[in-house]
Design an enzyme around this catalytic site. Structure first.
Site, mmCIF file in Angstrom:
data_model
loop_
_atom_site.group_PDB
_atom_site.id
_atom_site.type_symbol
_atom_site.label_atom_id
_atom_site.label_comp_id
_atom_site.label_asym_id
_atom_site.label_seq_id
_atom_site.Cartn_x
_atom_site.Cartn_y
_atom_site.Cartn_z
ATOM 1 N N CYS A 185 0.797 -1.220 0.000
ATOM 2 C CA CYS A 185 0.000 0.000 0.000
ATOM 3 C C CYS A 185 0.832 1.274 0.000
ATOM 4 C CB CYS A 185 -0.964 -0.004 1.184
ATOM 5 S SG CYS A 185 -2.105 -1.401 1.141
ATOM 6 N N HIS B 211 -2.637 8.198 6.061
ATOM 7 C CA HIS B 211 -2.955 6.880 5.506
ATOM 8 C C HIS B 211 -4.399 6.552 5.887
ATOM 9 C CE1 HIS B 211 -2.149 2.971 3.835
ATOM 10 N NE2 HIS B 211 -2.591 2.386 4.944
ATOM 11 N N GLU C 200 -0.873 5.240 13.525
ATOM 12 C CA GLU C 200 -0.550 6.458 12.785
ATOM 13 C C GLU C 200 -0.599 7.685 13.689
ATOM 14 O OE1 GLU C 200 -1.748 8.483 8.492
ATOM 15 O OE2 GLU C 200 -2.907 6.801 9.279
ATOM 16 N N LYS D 73 -9.441 8.377 2.121
ATOM 17 C CA LYS D 73 -10.001 7.028 2.002
ATOM 18 C C LYS D 73 -11.436 6.982 2.516
ATOM 19 C CE LYS D 73 -5.626 4.448 2.408
ATOM 20 N NZ LYS D 73 -4.679 5.556 2.685
ATOM 21 N N HIS E 81 -9.915 2.437 -0.219
ATOM 22 C CA HIS E 81 -8.490 2.107 -0.183
ATOM 23 C C HIS E 81 -8.132 1.304 -1.433
ATOM 24 C CE1 HIS E 81 -4.562 1.139 0.966
ATOM 25 N NE2 HIS E 81 -4.753 0.611 2.172
ATOM 26 N N PHE F 251 1.044 -3.594 3.959
ATOM 27 C CA PHE F 251 1.280 -4.966 4.389
ATOM 28 C C PHE F 251 2.687 -5.387 3.975
ATOM 29 C CE2 PHE F 251 -3.391 -6.628 4.503
ATOM 30 C CZ PHE F 251 -3.617 -5.832 5.605
#
Length: 419
Positions: A168, A308, A319, A340, A345, A404
């Protein structure tokens, strides 16, 4: 040190088939999330997604291109066309050996690969498949680099070309790679960005298995809730963004319109867990501090952070901790938001889409909101810009991403002095 700037932007995202439609969608804070329409989602825990209403023929792509390429590559080409037109580069006068391509993608040709397997295996019934049943361009789908090749061929780019696949963070990292190519004098122009079209049964099943996506199927527009106490996971999306990254003097020499300068980029790996995150946000904070140092900025210099903000319990808390560690008390005074909440996403593509949002925020003095943030998680206690866009003079914008595999990246865009 050679400097790089953004001179063109192309975006296709859910609810917005162009740069301007995308911008109006995110500043309006109206989520483009609905029940999945590309296949029957009934068997799945999460049955919603942020889909693009994308007709490749409407963007001038040919039947041959549509047959040859997966949806993610078609999205990239359509965005590159918009970005190139926006940059007003004269193709006839370009030094093609000084032009490169840096394209990010997390999952590549997922749709084409799954569709071909379903046909070849008789719907999964045959263990030994018959290769004569697959299409003639299956090898294109197998090799993610084919998308970078398509972009290079389309624009005659004969410099470095690569696909960056870091989960990502692919979108941020691909632009970071372009920035490095220009700094290292490997190119003067780089077509940079990312694309992903992951909305397929196999992807939905994978995220269902780890319960990462939201099961809020009854009210899809309210399902993506970054930093909200009632969040239940992220909403899968698709899309692409391509930026024209250009060496500063090259851009100035042709009187180009410059959106912003890329002033800082850094990446880290957490070496912790394939999908998990350390709660203290250490590696992300290290990437943020490194990017800020390269940009020669203090925390109080930041005017906006594009988070994010995936909407999972662990990411949003991780975060928040990273911002506090990296920016100290200044973190409490900087407007932060997650787009998002509006466009879902899109995995590897989202980083480049968020960087496009940063560039437009600098140009237009407006910070998009975080939609659906109605009851803040007490552990997410920063200014996450709930509900309504905010007028802010943005001279420096930061975007941060987690992927990930333990990837953590940060990038700073800055207004060019005198612009």
């Amino acid at each position: 040190m050679r400097r790089s700037v953004v001179t063109g932007i192309g975006v296709i995202a859910p609810g917005g088939g162009s740069r301007e439609e995308f911008w109006q969608r995110i500043v309006g804070g109206k989520p483009a999330i609905r029940r999945i329409s590309r296949f029957d989602p009934e068997p799945f825990r999460s049955q919603i997604a942020a889909e693009c209403d994308f007709d490749p023929f409407a963007y001038g792509l040919t039947p041959q291109e549509v047959r040859r390429m997966d949806r993610f590559a078609l999205l990239a080409l359509a965005c590159a066309d918009e970005a190139f037109a926006d940059s007003e580069l004269d193709r006839s006068s370009l030094d093609h050996e000084r032009m490169g391509v840096s394209l990010g993608s997390a999952v590549g040709s997922t749709i084409r690969l799954e569709d071909e397997y379903v046909v070849a295996s008789n719907g999964g019934k045959d263990w030994v498949v018959d290769p004569t049943h697959v299409g003639p361009f299956l090898h294109h789908a197998l090799v993610p680099s084919s998308a970078a090749t398509e972009l290079a061929v389309r624009y005659g780019a004969q410099g470095p070309a690569a696909v960056i696949s870091t989960g990502c963070t692919s979108g941020i990292d691909a632009i970071g790679h372009a920035h490095t190519l220009i700094q290292d004098d490997e190119a003067d122009i780089v077509i940079a960005g990312a694309s992903d079209a992951p909305i397929s049964p196999i992807t939905v099943a994978c995220f269902d298995a780890i319960r990462a996506t939201s099961p809020r199927n009854a009210d899809p527009e309210e399902a993506s809730r970054p930093f909200d106490a009632d969040r239940q996971g992220f909403v899968l999306g698709e899309g692409a963004a391509v930026l024209i990254v250009e060496e500063l003097e090259h851009a100035v020499a042709r009187s180009a319109r410059i959106y912003c300068e890329i002033t800082g980029f850094a990446a880290r790996a957490n070496s912790f867990h394939m999908t998990g995150l350390r709660p203290d946000g250490f590696e992300l904070s290290e990437a943020i501090m490194d990017a800020m140092d390269r940009a020669r900025l203090n925390p109080e210099d930041l005017d906006y952070i594009s988070a994010h903000g995936s909407g999972t319990k662990q990411n949003d808390r991780h975060e928040t901790a990273a911002y506090k560690r990296a920016l100290g008390e200044a973190a409490r005074h900087i407007p932060i938001s997650s787009i998002k909440s509006v466009i879902g996403h899109s995995l590897g593509a989202i980083g480049s889409i968020e960087m496009a949002a940063c560039a437009l925020a600098i140009q237009r003095g407006l910070v998009p909101p975080t939609a659906n943030l109605t009851t803040a998680d007490p552990e997410c206690d920063l200014d996450y810009t709930p509900g309504v866009a905010r007028e802010v003079t943005v001279d420096h914008a930061l975007s941060a991403g987690s992927g990930f595999g333990g990837f953590q990246s940060a990038m700073v865009f800055s207004r060019l002095e005198g612009k």
